[in-house]
Design a protein around this motif. Structure first.
Motif, PDB file in Angstrom:
ATOM      1  N   UNK A 198       0.824  -1.210   0.000  1.00 20.65           N
ATOM      2  CA  UNK A 198       0.000   0.000   0.000  1.00 20.65           C
ATOM      3  C   UNK A 198       0.857   1.258   0.000  1.00 20.65           C
ATOM      4  N   UNK A 199       2.141   1.115  -0.321  1.00 24.18           N
ATOM      5  CA  UNK A 199       3.040   2.263  -0.363  1.00 24.18           C
ATOM      6  C   UNK A 199       2.878   3.000  -1.686  1.00 24.18           C
ATOM      7  N   UNK A 200       3.241   4.295  -1.729  1.00 24.69           N
ATOM      8  CA  UNK A 200       3.095   5.082  -2.963  1.00 24.69           C
ATOM      9  C   UNK A 200       3.981   4.585  -4.110  1.00 24.69           C
ATOM     10  N   UNK A 201       5.012   3.795  -3.812  1.00 25.03           N
ATOM     11  CA  UNK A 201       5.898   3.351  -4.878  1.00 25.03           C
ATOM     12  C   UNK A 201       5.494   2.001  -5.480  1.00 25.03           C
ATOM     13  N   UNK A 202       4.283   1.518  -5.168  1.00 23.93           N
ATOM     14  CA  UNK A 202       3.766   0.313  -5.822  1.00 23.93           C
ATOM     15  C   UNK A 202       3.406   0.651  -7.275  1.00 23.93           C
ATOM     16  N   UNK A 203       3.597  -0.258  -8.221  1.00 21.83           N
ATOM     17  CA  UNK A 203       3.310   0.046  -9.629  1.00 21.83           C
ATOM     18  C   UNK A 203       1.856   0.463  -9.847  1.00 21.83           C
ATOM     19  N   UNK A 204       1.624   1.438 -10.730  1.00 22.67           N
ATOM     20  CA  UNK A 204       0.247   1.837 -11.037  1.00 22.67           C
ATOM     21  C   UNK A 204      -0.458   0.766 -11.861  1.00 22.67           C
ATOM     22  N   UNK A 205      -1.781   0.766 -11.799  1.00 24.14           N
ATOM     23  CA  UNK A 205      -2.571  -0.263 -12.489  1.00 24.14           C
ATOM     24  C   UNK A 205      -2.308  -0.282 -13.989  1.00 24.14           C
ATOM     25  N   UNK A 206      -2.026   0.873 -14.595  1.00 26.09           N
ATOM     26  CA  UNK A 206      -1.859   0.901 -16.051  1.00 26.09           C
ATOM     27  C   UNK A 206      -0.640   0.091 -16.501  1.00 26.09           C
TER      28      UNK A 206
END
Length: 401
Positions: free
Chosen positions: A263-271
């Motif tokens: 749940x960190x901001x550096x997780x890959x985006x869904x796109x």
């Protein structure tokens, strides 16, 4: 007696005949044509069983390939009331993916060659080493799918490293639906383009293995796992070739296993997960008509393809070589210094060796490393600035009306 063709679902999407960068897409009906994009054998869809709502899965699959949100219909001339909760038919059928004019303007089909460079150089560049170390920390030093220790894992690029910074910038700019643009990525070696995965899974990513993020525009998580909450954030690993179970890891991990999502901001985006999934769908079910259509009308306009793509590939190769060469230079300098020290008091060192090694012998190893690191950081900053300027200029052209 001729063999009877196996029943399949043929999925069509509407593509423009002409695509240019000098304005919005021409929405006149004469500029659009139906192209068969997918051929989905019913027997295989039933066997894979990626979703209890197969029509929702088909809607998601064609949507991420086309790069626009829309709806399925059994008619090409209008939308009908598609029952997304129905099961698959027992006979062949054609489905048409309808998009609004607004979505047509957003349309950005996936590159048919998106997975062709999934196997990249093994040279351990500084940027890739940083990606690995950051991904390992974020992902708990274990594969996010199998839980295997880091020693058995790779830091896997979702969009291949060899695609380059400009490619990922263009792709995420065009696919972004985040008002804050937080899913736009400028650096191909960004931690947000990486996952820590076991080496067996790494081999199949983008061709036989993909990760389906839910909820998405077409599906909720309970469509994948009926026991889950509809809005639970999940990323599910799907194996498209059941005869290759080892691709999910050495312990026969089943298709449908959820990744351990951070749940960190550096997780890959869904796109980016969508990009890998679209690549895998194309690999198994994409038609030559789709690949030809995208190549002819989109690749030369929007993607760094052809000569441009070759130039980026060559630049990446040069960068890799520079990093490797810098390390070798330092190692040779250290070796020469040791050799000179052993010769001291016995003979005068070879003049050529002395001259070659002198610039490095006079600089302490720590200072040499710092100098090399500073030079590479400056070069990386300059490159990112150049990429941003190029993409900003390009984006202004695309959005101009």
């Amino acid at each position: 007696m001729a063999a009877t063709a196996r029943p399949e679902i043929q999925v069509y999407a509407s593509f423009p005949r002409v695509v240019t960068l000098d304005g919005a897409l021409n929405l006149d009906a004469d500029n659009w044509q139906w192209v068969q994009c997918l051929a989905l054998p019913l027997e295989r869809l039933e066997a894979l069983h990626f979703s209890s709502k197969p029509y929702k899965w088909i809607r998601y699959a064609i949507g991420i390939i086309v790069g626009a949100e829309g709806d399925l219909s059994s008619r090409s001339d209008s939308l009908d009331n598609m029952d997304y909760n129905a099961g698959l038919p027992t006979y062949s059928a054609a489905l048409y993916y309808h998009t609004s004019d607004e979505e047509k303007q957003r349309m950005f089909p996936v590159d048919p060659n998106i997975a062709n460079t999934s196997v990249t150089s093994s040279v351990a560049t500084t940027r890739r080493a940083q990606l690995r170390s950051k991904a390992a920390v974020r992902d708990g030093n274990r594969c996010v799918l199998s839980g295997m220790p880091e020693i058995f894992c790779d830091a896997v690029h979702l969009l291949a490293h060899s695609k380059g910074d400009i490619y990922i910038s263009i792709y995420t700019q065009r696919r972004s639906r985040d008002p804050a643009r937080d899913d736009v990525i400028q650096d191909i070696d960004s931690i947000r383009n990486g996952l820590l995965l076991n080496k067996l899974t790494h081999l199949g990513v983008g061709e036989h293995i993909a990760f389906l993020p839910t909820p998405n525009f077409a599906m909720v998580t309970s469509d994948i796992d009926p026991t889950a909450s509809a809005l639970e954030k999940r990323c599910t690993a799907h194996l498209f070739e059941p005869t290759l179970p080892n691709f999910l890891g050495p312990n026969a991990i089943p298709s449908g296993t959820a990744l351990r999502v951070s749940d960190t901001p550096d997780w890959p985006p869904a796109i980016l997960f969508d990009a890998v999934y679209a690549s895998t769908v194309l690999h198994h079910f994409g038609t030559q008509a789709l690949k030809r259509q995208v190549t002819e009308t989109w690749n030369t306009t929007f993607y760094p393809d052809g000569v441009t793509n070759q130039a980026h590939a060559k630049k990446k190769a040069r960068d890799d070589l520079k990093d490797a060469t810098a390390e070798k230079v330092h190692q040779r300098a250290v070796a020469r210094q040791a050799r000179f020290e052993t010769r001291a008091g016995r003979a005068v060192p070879d003049t050529f060796d002395m001259l070659l090694a002198l610039p490095y012998i006079l600089v302490p190893p720590d200072e040499l490393q710092a100098t090399l690191r500073e030079a590479k950081e400056k070069a990386a900053t300059a490159e990112q600035r150049r990429v941003k300027e190029k993409v900003d200029s390009w984006n202004k052209q695309v959005t101009a009306s």
